[in-house]
Design a protein around this motif. Structure first.
Motif, PDB file in Angstrom:
ATOM      1  N   THR A  40       0.835  -1.204   0.000  1.00 13.28           N
ATOM      2  CA  THR A  40       0.000   0.000   0.000  1.00 13.28           C
ATOM      3  C   THR A  40       0.870   1.255   0.000  1.00 13.28           C
ATOM      4  O   THR A  40       0.561   2.234  -0.683  1.00 13.28           O
ATOM      5  CB  THR A  40      -0.971  -0.016   1.206  1.00 13.28           C
ATOM      6  OG1 THR A  40      -1.823  -1.151   1.070  1.00 13.28           O
ATOM      7  CG2 THR A  40      -1.816   1.246   1.265  1.00 13.28           C
ATOM      8  N   GLN A  61      -8.174   0.381   0.253  1.00 12.61           N
ATOM      9  CA  GLN A  61      -8.619  -0.828   0.945  1.00 12.61           C
ATOM     10  C   GLN A  61      -9.968  -0.581   1.619  1.00 12.61           C
ATOM     11  O   GLN A  61     -10.700  -1.500   1.899  1.00 12.61           O
ATOM     12  CB  GLN A  61      -7.552  -1.293   1.948  1.00 12.61           C
ATOM     13  CG  GLN A  61      -6.448  -2.097   1.255  1.00 12.61           C
ATOM     14  CD  GLN A  61      -5.348  -2.531   2.209  1.00 12.61           C
ATOM     15  OE1 GLN A  61      -4.372  -1.835   2.413  1.00 12.61           O
ATOM     16  NE2 GLN A  61      -5.514  -3.691   2.801  1.00 12.61           N
ATOM     17  N   ASP A  68      -5.995  -1.863  -4.847  1.00  9.38           N
ATOM     18  CA  ASP A  68      -5.454  -2.395  -3.599  1.00  9.38           C
ATOM     19  C   ASP A  68      -6.404  -3.438  -3.014  1.00  9.38           C
ATOM     20  O   ASP A  68      -7.427  -3.089  -2.436  1.00  9.38           O
ATOM     21  CB  ASP A  68      -5.218  -1.251  -2.605  1.00  9.38           C
ATOM     22  CG  ASP A  68      -4.198  -1.606  -1.537  1.00  9.38           C
ATOM     23  OD1 ASP A  68      -3.801  -2.794  -1.455  1.00  9.38           O
ATOM     24  OD2 ASP A  68      -3.801  -0.714  -0.770  1.00  9.38           O
ATOM     25  N   GLU A  69      -6.085  -4.692  -3.206  1.00  9.46           N
ATOM     26  CA  GLU A  69      -6.844  -5.842  -2.703  1.00  9.46           C
ATOM     27  C   GLU A  69      -8.331  -5.791  -3.115  1.00  9.46           C
ATOM     28  O   GLU A  69      -9.217  -5.834  -2.269  1.00  9.46           O
ATOM     29  CB  GLU A  69      -6.691  -5.945  -1.177  1.00  9.46           C
ATOM     30  CG  GLU A  69      -5.209  -5.961  -0.778  1.00  9.46           C
ATOM     31  CD  GLU A  69      -4.967  -6.576   0.596  1.00  9.46           C
ATOM     32  OE1 GLU A  69      -5.862  -7.289   1.081  1.00  9.46           O
ATOM     33  OE2 GLU A  69      -3.875  -6.362   1.146  1.00  9.46           O
TER      34      GLU A  69
HETATM   35 MG    MG Z   1      -1.982  -2.864   2.192  1.00 13.25          MG
END
Ligand code: MG
Ligand code: ADP
Length: 249
Positions: free
Chosen positions: A45, A87, A169-170
Protein backbone atom coordinates in the motif's frame (compact mmCIF):
# COMPACT_ATOMS: atom_id res chain seq x y z
CA UNK A 1 16.00 2.61 -23.37
CA UNK A 2 13.09 1.41 -21.34
CA UNK A 3 9.57 1.18 -22.73
CA UNK A 4 8.05 1.16 -19.26
CA UNK A 5 4.97 3.28 -18.55
CA UNK A 6 5.82 3.26 -14.86
CA UNK A 7 9.44 3.15 -13.81
CA UNK A 8 10.35 3.17 -10.14
CA UNK A 9 13.97 3.42 -9.07
CA UNK A 10 15.53 3.18 -5.65
CA UNK A 11 12.32 4.13 -3.86
CA UNK A 12 12.73 4.45 -0.11
CA UNK A 13 10.05 5.49 2.38
CA UNK A 14 10.76 6.02 6.06
CA UNK A 15 8.08 6.54 8.74
CA UNK A 16 9.52 7.84 12.01
CA UNK A 17 12.72 5.86 11.58
CA UNK A 18 10.94 2.74 10.26
CA UNK A 19 11.89 1.87 6.67
CA UNK A 20 8.68 0.80 4.93
CA UNK A 21 10.19 0.74 1.42
CA UNK A 22 13.87 0.10 0.97
CA UNK A 23 15.29 0.84 -2.49
CA UNK A 24 12.44 -0.58 -4.58
CA UNK A 25 12.93 -0.85 -8.34
CA UNK A 26 9.89 -1.67 -10.47
CA UNK A 27 9.16 -1.30 -14.18
CA UNK A 28 5.68 -1.87 -15.60
CA UNK A 29 5.16 -1.94 -19.36
CA UNK A 30 2.13 -0.37 -21.05
CA UNK A 31 -0.78 -2.84 -21.17
CA UNK A 32 0.53 -5.07 -18.38
CA UNK A 33 -1.70 -6.64 -15.73
CA UNK A 34 0.89 -6.80 -12.95
CA UNK A 35 0.22 -8.49 -9.64
CA UNK A 36 1.89 -7.23 -6.49
CA UNK A 37 1.93 -9.65 -3.58
CA UNK A 38 3.63 -9.98 -0.22
CA UNK A 39 2.82 -10.51 3.45
CA UNK A 40 1.03 -7.89 5.54
CA UNK A 41 3.32 -4.94 6.16
CA UNK A 42 5.49 -5.69 3.10
CA UNK A 43 4.95 -2.14 1.79
CA UNK A 44 2.40 -2.77 -1.00
CA UNK A 45 0.00 0.00 0.00
CA UNK A 46 2.90 2.36 0.73
CA UNK A 47 4.16 1.81 -2.82
CA UNK A 48 0.72 2.72 -4.22
CA UNK A 49 0.61 5.73 -1.87
CA UNK A 50 3.89 7.04 -3.29
CA UNK A 51 2.74 6.55 -6.90
CA UNK A 52 -0.50 8.43 -6.18
CA UNK A 53 1.07 11.30 -4.22
CA UNK A 54 -0.19 10.36 -0.74
CA UNK A 55 3.25 9.62 0.65
CA UNK A 56 6.55 11.36 -0.06
CA UNK A 57 9.57 9.11 -0.42
CA UNK A 58 12.83 9.79 1.38
CA UNK A 59 14.65 9.04 -1.87
CA UNK A 60 14.17 7.48 -5.28
CA UNK A 61 11.99 8.27 -8.28
CA UNK A 62 8.68 7.07 -9.71
CA UNK A 63 8.37 8.10 -13.35
CA UNK A 64 5.09 7.82 -15.27
CA UNK A 65 5.55 8.24 -18.99
CA UNK A 66 8.79 10.06 -18.18
CA UNK A 67 7.28 12.45 -15.59
CA UNK A 68 8.53 12.08 -12.01
CA UNK A 69 5.52 11.72 -9.73
CA UNK A 70 7.33 12.21 -6.44
CA UNK A 71 6.57 15.74 -5.28
CA UNK A 72 3.39 16.10 -7.36
CA UNK A 73 0.03 16.63 -5.65
CA UNK A 74 -2.64 13.92 -5.74
CA UNK A 75 -4.96 15.74 -8.15
CA UNK A 76 -2.12 16.39 -10.60
CA UNK A 77 -1.35 12.68 -10.63
CA UNK A 78 -5.01 11.85 -11.30
CA UNK A 79 -4.95 14.28 -14.23
CA UNK A 80 -1.82 12.62 -15.58
CA UNK A 81 -3.91 9.45 -15.86
CA UNK A 82 -3.35 7.43 -12.70
CA UNK A 83 -6.30 6.12 -10.67
CA UNK A 84 -6.41 3.98 -7.54
CA UNK A 85 -8.78 2.22 -5.22
CA UNK A 86 -8.36 2.08 -1.47
CA UNK A 87 -8.62 -0.83 0.95
CA UNK A 88 -11.62 1.02 2.41
CA UNK A 89 -14.62 2.09 0.34
CA UNK A 90 -15.03 5.61 -1.06
CA UNK A 91 -18.51 5.11 -2.56
CA UNK A 92 -21.29 7.57 -1.63
CA UNK A 93 -24.03 5.30 -0.29
CA UNK A 94 -26.95 7.73 -0.67
CA UNK A 95 -26.11 8.46 -4.30
CA UNK A 96 -27.14 6.08 -7.06
CA UNK A 97 -24.66 3.91 -8.92
CA UNK A 98 -24.77 6.21 -11.94
CA UNK A 99 -24.45 9.34 -9.79
CA UNK A 100 -21.31 7.92 -8.20
CA UNK A 101 -19.85 7.27 -11.65
CA UNK A 102 -20.86 10.73 -12.82
CA UNK A 103 -19.20 12.37 -9.85
CA UNK A 104 -15.99 10.47 -10.50
CA UNK A 105 -16.07 11.44 -14.20
CA UNK A 106 -16.48 15.12 -13.32
CA UNK A 107 -13.24 15.04 -11.43
CA UNK A 108 -11.31 15.34 -14.68
CA UNK A 109 -13.77 17.47 -16.60
CA UNK A 110 -12.84 21.11 -17.19
CA UNK A 111 -14.85 23.73 -15.32
CA UNK A 112 -16.48 24.88 -18.56
CA UNK A 113 -18.05 21.47 -19.04
CA UNK A 114 -19.15 21.32 -15.41
CA UNK A 115 -21.02 24.59 -15.76
CA UNK A 116 -22.82 23.45 -18.89
CA UNK A 117 -26.24 21.91 -18.24
CA UNK A 118 -25.85 18.17 -18.69
CA UNK A 119 -28.58 15.92 -19.95
CA UNK A 120 -28.59 12.18 -19.44
CA UNK A 121 -25.55 10.03 -18.98
CA UNK A 122 -22.24 10.81 -20.66
CA UNK A 123 -20.65 8.25 -22.98
CA UNK A 124 -17.81 7.81 -20.52
CA UNK A 125 -20.17 6.99 -17.66
CA UNK A 126 -22.28 4.69 -19.85
CA UNK A 127 -19.16 2.82 -20.95
CA UNK A 128 -17.94 2.43 -17.36
CA UNK A 129 -21.36 1.19 -16.27
CA UNK A 130 -21.38 -1.34 -19.07
CA UNK A 131 -17.85 -2.58 -18.30
CA UNK A 132 -18.59 -3.19 -14.62
CA UNK A 133 -21.88 -4.89 -15.45
CA UNK A 134 -24.07 -2.83 -13.12
CA UNK A 135 -26.44 -1.47 -15.77
CA UNK A 136 -29.48 -3.01 -14.09
CA UNK A 137 -28.61 -1.27 -10.82
CA UNK A 138 -27.77 2.14 -12.34
CA UNK A 139 -30.61 3.97 -10.57
CA UNK A 140 -30.26 2.22 -7.20
CA UNK A 141 -28.50 3.81 -4.25
CA UNK A 142 -24.96 2.49 -3.88
CA UNK A 143 -25.78 1.62 -0.27
CA UNK A 144 -27.83 -1.40 -1.40
CA UNK A 145 -24.97 -2.97 -3.37
CA UNK A 146 -23.36 -6.21 -2.26
CA UNK A 147 -19.71 -6.11 -1.26
CA UNK A 148 -18.62 -7.32 -4.69
CA UNK A 149 -20.84 -4.90 -6.58
CA UNK A 150 -19.46 -2.04 -4.52
CA UNK A 151 -15.90 -3.00 -5.50
CA UNK A 152 -16.92 -3.07 -9.16
CA UNK A 153 -18.51 0.36 -8.76
CA UNK A 154 -15.22 1.66 -7.37
CA UNK A 155 -13.39 0.24 -10.37
CA UNK A 156 -16.05 1.86 -12.60
CA UNK A 157 -15.44 5.18 -10.85
CA UNK A 158 -11.77 4.89 -11.79
CA UNK A 159 -12.64 4.03 -15.40
CA UNK A 160 -14.88 7.11 -15.56
CA UNK A 161 -11.76 9.19 -14.89
CA UNK A 162 -10.17 7.64 -18.01
CA UNK A 163 -6.86 6.65 -16.45
CA UNK A 164 -3.99 4.98 -18.31
CA UNK A 165 -2.78 3.26 -15.15
CA UNK A 166 -5.07 1.71 -12.52
CA UNK A 167 -3.81 0.68 -9.09
CA UNK A 168 -6.15 -1.68 -7.26
CA UNK A 169 -5.45 -2.40 -3.60
CA UNK A 170 -6.84 -5.84 -2.70
CA UNK A 171 -9.98 -5.61 -4.87
CA UNK A 172 -11.14 -9.20 -4.24
CA UNK A 173 -10.67 -9.21 -0.46
CA UNK A 174 -13.85 -10.47 1.19
CA UNK A 175 -15.46 -11.51 -2.10
CA UNK A 176 -17.32 -14.74 -2.71
CA UNK A 177 -15.90 -17.26 -5.15
CA UNK A 178 -18.34 -16.18 -7.83
CA UNK A 179 -17.52 -12.50 -7.28
CA UNK A 180 -13.79 -13.23 -7.51
CA UNK A 181 -14.30 -14.92 -10.82
CA UNK A 182 -16.26 -11.99 -12.20
CA UNK A 183 -13.58 -9.63 -10.91
CA UNK A 184 -10.83 -11.64 -12.57
CA UNK A 185 -12.69 -11.40 -15.87
CA UNK A 186 -13.26 -7.68 -15.32
CA UNK A 187 -9.53 -7.11 -14.68
CA UNK A 188 -8.62 -9.04 -17.81
CA UNK A 189 -11.06 -6.95 -19.82
CA UNK A 190 -9.77 -3.67 -18.38
CA UNK A 191 -6.17 -4.68 -19.01
CA UNK A 192 -6.95 -4.95 -22.73
CA UNK A 193 -6.73 -1.15 -22.97
CA UNK A 194 -5.18 -0.03 -19.67
CA UNK A 195 -2.13 -0.77 -17.57
CA UNK A 196 -3.19 -2.35 -14.28
CA UNK A 197 -1.38 -3.08 -11.02
CA UNK A 198 -3.31 -5.29 -8.61
CA UNK A 199 -2.41 -6.02 -5.01
CA UNK A 200 -3.70 -9.49 -4.19
CA UNK A 201 -2.87 -12.32 -1.83
CA UNK A 202 -5.01 -15.17 -3.03
CA UNK A 203 -2.81 -17.73 -4.82
CA UNK A 204 -5.66 -19.40 -6.64
CA UNK A 205 -6.71 -16.02 -8.02
CA UNK A 206 -3.12 -15.36 -9.09
CA UNK A 207 -2.83 -18.68 -10.86
CA UNK A 208 -5.93 -17.92 -12.88
CA UNK A 209 -5.44 -14.29 -13.79
CA UNK A 210 -1.86 -13.19 -13.28
CA UNK A 211 1.02 -13.33 -15.72
CA UNK A 212 3.83 -11.27 -14.20
CA UNK A 213 4.09 -11.08 -10.41
CA UNK A 214 6.26 -8.91 -8.14
CA UNK A 215 6.77 -10.08 -4.56
CA UNK A 216 7.50 -7.47 -1.90
CA UNK A 217 8.91 -8.44 1.47
CA UNK A 218 9.99 -6.09 4.23
CA UNK A 219 10.03 -3.15 1.84
CA UNK A 220 12.12 -4.82 -0.85
CA UNK A 221 11.44 -6.64 -4.09
CA UNK A 222 12.08 -10.27 -3.17
CA UNK A 223 11.29 -11.96 -6.49
CA UNK A 224 9.74 -11.04 -9.81
CA UNK A 225 8.62 -13.35 -12.58
CA UNK A 226 5.73 -15.35 -14.00
CA UNK A 227 3.24 -16.95 -11.60
CA UNK A 228 4.70 -20.44 -11.85
CA UNK A 229 8.29 -19.42 -11.17
CA UNK A 230 7.29 -17.09 -8.33
CA UNK A 231 5.21 -19.81 -6.70
CA UNK A 232 8.00 -22.34 -7.04
CA UNK A 233 10.60 -19.99 -5.55
CA UNK A 234 11.67 -21.24 -2.09
CA UNK A 235 12.16 -17.65 -0.84
CA UNK A 236 8.54 -16.89 -1.68
CA UNK A 237 7.32 -20.07 -0.06
CA UNK A 238 9.21 -19.20 3.07
CA UNK A 239 8.14 -15.58 3.50
CA UNK A 240 4.90 -15.26 1.60
CA UNK A 241 3.24 -18.55 2.24
CA UNK A 242 4.64 -18.50 5.77
CA UNK A 243 6.05 -21.97 5.30
CA UNK A 244 9.07 -22.13 7.53
CA UNK A 245 11.47 -25.03 7.32
CA UNK A 246 10.18 -26.27 10.65
CA UNK A 247 6.55 -26.32 9.48
CA UNK A 248 7.45 -28.02 6.22
CA UNK A 249 9.26 -30.80 8.04
MG1 MG B 1 -1.98 -2.86 2.19
P1 ADP C 1 1.05 -3.75 3.07
O1 ADP C 1 0.09 -2.92 2.27
O2 ADP C 1 2.01 -4.53 2.25
O3 ADP C 1 0.34 -4.64 4.07
P2 ADP C 1 1.87 -1.17 4.13
O4 ADP C 1 2.46 -0.50 2.96
O5 ADP C 1 0.50 -0.75 4.54
O6 ADP C 1 1.96 -2.75 3.95
O7 ADP C 1 2.81 -0.94 5.38
C1 ADP C 1 4.20 -1.23 5.35
C2 ADP C 1 4.77 -0.95 6.71
O8 ADP C 1 4.80 0.46 6.95
C3 ADP C 1 3.98 -1.55 7.86
O9 ADP C 1 4.88 -2.01 8.83
C4 ADP C 1 3.16 -0.39 8.37
O10 ADP C 1 2.86 -0.55 9.73
C5 ADP C 1 4.07 0.78 8.11
N1 ADP C 1 3.32 2.01 7.84
C6 ADP C 1 2.49 2.22 6.80
N2 ADP C 1 1.99 3.47 6.83
C7 ADP C 1 2.53 4.08 7.92
C8 ADP C 1 2.44 5.39 8.51
N3 ADP C 1 1.67 6.33 7.96
N4 ADP C 1 3.14 5.64 9.63
C9 ADP C 1 3.93 4.69 10.17
N5 ADP C 1 4.09 3.44 9.68
C10 ADP C 1 3.40 3.13 8.57
Amino acid sequence: MSGALLEIKGLTVVFDGFTALDGVDLAVEPGELRFLIGPNGAGKTTLIDVITGLTRPASGTAAFGGTDLTGLREHRIVRLGIGRTFQTSVVFEELTVVENLDLAAEFRRPLRALLRQRRGVSDTVAAALDTIGLGDLAGRPAGVLSHGQRQWLEIGMLLAQKPRLLLLDEPVAGMSRDERERTGELLTQIAADHTVIVVEHDMEFLRRYASRVTVLHEGRVLVEGDVASVQADPRVQEVYLGRTKKEAA
